[in-house]
Design a protein around this motif. Structure first.
Motif, mmCIF file in Angstrom:
data_model
loop_
_atom_site.group_PDB
_atom_site.id
_atom_site.type_symbol
_atom_site.label_atom_id
_atom_site.label_comp_id
_atom_site.label_asym_id
_atom_site.label_seq_id
_atom_site.Cartn_x
_atom_site.Cartn_y
_atom_site.Cartn_z
ATOM 1 N N PHE A 152 0.830 -1.203 0.000
ATOM 2 C CA PHE A 152 0.000 0.000 0.000
ATOM 3 C C PHE A 152 0.863 1.251 0.000
ATOM 4 C CE2 PHE A 152 -2.555 -3.419 1.535
ATOM 5 C CZ PHE A 152 -3.767 -3.211 0.919
ATOM 6 N N LYS A 153 0.482 2.185 -0.856
ATOM 7 C CA LYS A 153 1.128 3.493 -0.861
ATOM 8 C C LYS A 153 0.764 4.191 0.450
ATOM 9 C CE LYS A 153 0.603 4.020 -5.856
ATOM 10 N NZ LYS A 153 0.026 4.862 -6.916
ATOM 11 N N LEU A 154 1.486 5.250 0.772
ATOM 12 C CA LEU A 154 1.223 5.941 2.035
ATOM 13 C C LEU A 154 -0.134 6.633 2.053
ATOM 14 C CD1 LEU A 154 4.760 7.317 2.929
ATOM 15 C CD2 LEU A 154 3.658 5.175 3.609
ATOM 16 N N ASP A 155 -0.739 6.824 0.865
ATOM 17 C CA ASP A 155 -2.093 7.379 0.819
ATOM 18 C C ASP A 155 -3.163 6.296 0.956
ATOM 19 O OD1 ASP A 155 -2.133 6.093 -1.653
ATOM 20 O OD2 ASP A 155 -2.254 7.943 -2.833
ATOM 21 N N GLU A 190 3.982 1.829 10.882
ATOM 22 C CA GLU A 190 2.824 2.700 10.701
ATOM 23 C C GLU A 190 3.232 3.946 9.924
ATOM 24 O OE1 GLU A 190 -0.325 1.997 11.561
ATOM 25 O OE2 GLU A 190 0.333 0.043 12.329
ATOM 26 N N ALA A 191 2.299 4.522 9.204
ATOM 27 C CA ALA A 191 2.578 5.651 8.312
ATOM 28 C C ALA A 191 3.153 6.862 9.033
ATOM 29 C CB ALA A 191 1.311 6.042 7.557
ATOM 30 N N TYR A 192 2.761 7.108 10.265
ATOM 31 C CA TYR A 192 3.185 8.326 10.953
ATOM 32 C C TYR A 192 4.691 8.370 11.219
ATOM 33 C CZ TYR A 192 3.575 5.816 15.394
ATOM 34 O OH TYR A 192 3.953 4.951 16.389
ATOM 35 N N ILE A 193 5.356 7.232 11.338
ATOM 36 C CA ILE A 193 6.776 7.210 11.682
ATOM 37 C C ILE A 193 7.686 7.247 10.440
ATOM 38 C CG2 ILE A 193 7.064 4.695 11.769
ATOM 39 C CD1 ILE A 193 8.770 5.094 14.280
ATOM 40 N N ILE A 194 7.154 6.920 9.294
ATOM 41 C CA ILE A 194 7.961 6.784 8.076
ATOM 42 C C ILE A 194 8.618 8.102 7.647
ATOM 43 C CG2 ILE A 194 7.898 6.125 5.639
ATOM 44 C CD1 ILE A 194 5.656 4.096 6.485
ATOM 45 N N PRO A 195 7.900 9.237 7.601
ATOM 46 C CA PRO A 195 8.560 10.485 7.192
ATOM 47 C C PRO A 195 9.756 10.855 8.072
ATOM 48 C CG PRO A 195 6.192 10.764 7.138
ATOM 49 C CD PRO A 195 6.464 9.445 7.801
ATOM 50 N N GLN A 196 9.676 10.588 9.361
ATOM 51 C CA GLN A 196 10.773 10.900 10.272
ATOM 52 C C GLN A 196 12.010 10.053 9.952
ATOM 53 O OE1 GLN A 196 10.886 13.482 12.419
ATOM 54 N NE2 GLN A 196 13.043 12.959 12.614
ATOM 55 N N PHE A 197 11.800 8.814 9.547
ATOM 56 C CA PHE A 197 12.907 7.949 9.149
ATOM 57 C C PHE A 197 13.696 8.597 8.014
ATOM 58 C CE2 PHE A 197 14.515 4.774 6.143
ATOM 59 C CZ PHE A 197 15.331 3.997 6.954
ATOM 60 N N PHE A 198 12.987 9.037 6.980
ATOM 61 C CA PHE A 198 13.664 9.642 5.826
ATOM 62 C C PHE A 198 14.281 10.996 6.188
ATOM 63 C CE2 PHE A 198 11.066 6.440 3.780
ATOM 64 C CZ PHE A 198 12.011 5.882 2.927
ATOM 65 N N LYS A 199 13.576 11.778 6.975
ATOM 66 C CA LYS A 199 14.105 13.085 7.385
ATOM 67 C C LYS A 199 15.416 12.919 8.152
ATOM 68 C CE LYS A 199 12.878 17.238 9.986
ATOM 69 N NZ LYS A 199 11.905 17.869 10.873
ATOM 70 N N SER A 200 15.494 11.906 8.995
ATOM 71 C CA SER A 200 16.670 11.697 9.841
ATOM 72 C C SER A 200 17.829 10.998 9.141
ATOM 73 C CB SER A 200 16.293 10.862 11.076
ATOM 74 O OG SER A 200 15.348 11.549 11.857
ATOM 75 N N TYR A 201 17.526 10.020 8.288
ATOM 76 C CA TYR A 201 18.591 9.165 7.769
ATOM 77 C C TYR A 201 18.821 9.258 6.267
ATOM 78 C CZ TYR A 201 17.839 7.413 12.406
ATOM 79 O OH TYR A 201 17.685 7.342 13.762
ATOM 80 N N ALA A 202 17.827 9.688 5.523
ATOM 81 C CA ALA A 202 17.983 9.764 4.065
ATOM 82 C C ALA A 202 17.121 10.903 3.530
ATOM 83 C CB ALA A 202 17.593 8.438 3.430
#
Length: 158
Positions: A32-35, A88-100
């Protein structure tokens, strides 16, 4: 002592069997896409190799590999990259912001959720991150689990 040796032998045999059973053709899937919209095999972009990366936002190995991928992104311009997580979708953006930073917004990168938990039984990874590079004909070119996968893929792409 004998029981311990037998147990170690059984564990070793099982680990060899799991590695030997890696799917050589791209398994059928629906992620599933994030939307929230489904994304299946029929939705893959054609004409390029496909890289599937199973990651976990809290996994240190995944964080390091995402950073290496982001740093060397120019070498992956001819590869469709699908980053799949059970998170869960809420944590995914933080992963990219922090590491990639910005990796998730690249035109050939798609972040997907495995809401139905099918990745592990279909692809049979042994640990995070698990990376599967498929040729345009959907045949497996390289499988890696754990550290060092991005480096191995870069060597293969040369």
């Amino acid at each position: 002592m004998k029981l311990k040796n037998i147990l170690l032998a059984v564990i070793f045999f099982i680990s060899l069997q799991v590695k030997a059973q890696q799917p050589t053709l791209l398994p059928q899937f629906t992620f599933f896409k994030l939307d929230g919209k489904p994304f299946a095999n029929k939705d893959l972009k054609q004409g390029k190799k496909n890289l599937f990366i199973l990651f976990d936002c809290t996994c240190e190995h995944c964080q390091r590999e995402a950073k290496v991928l982001n740093t060397n992104f120019a070498k992956f311009k001819d590869v469709n990259i699908y980053m799949i997580t059970l998170d869960e979708a809420y944590i995914i953006p933080q992963f990219f912001k922090s590491y990639a930073p910005g990796l998730n917004t690249k035109p050939n990168v798609m972040v997907l959720q495995d809401k139905n938990k099918i990745f592990i039984p279909a692809f049979l990874p042994s640990k995070y991150p698990a990376m599967y590079l498929y040729a345009t004909n959907n045949k497996l070119l390289l499988y890696n689990s754990g550290d060092g996968g991005i480096q191995k893929i870069m060597k293969l792409l040369k």
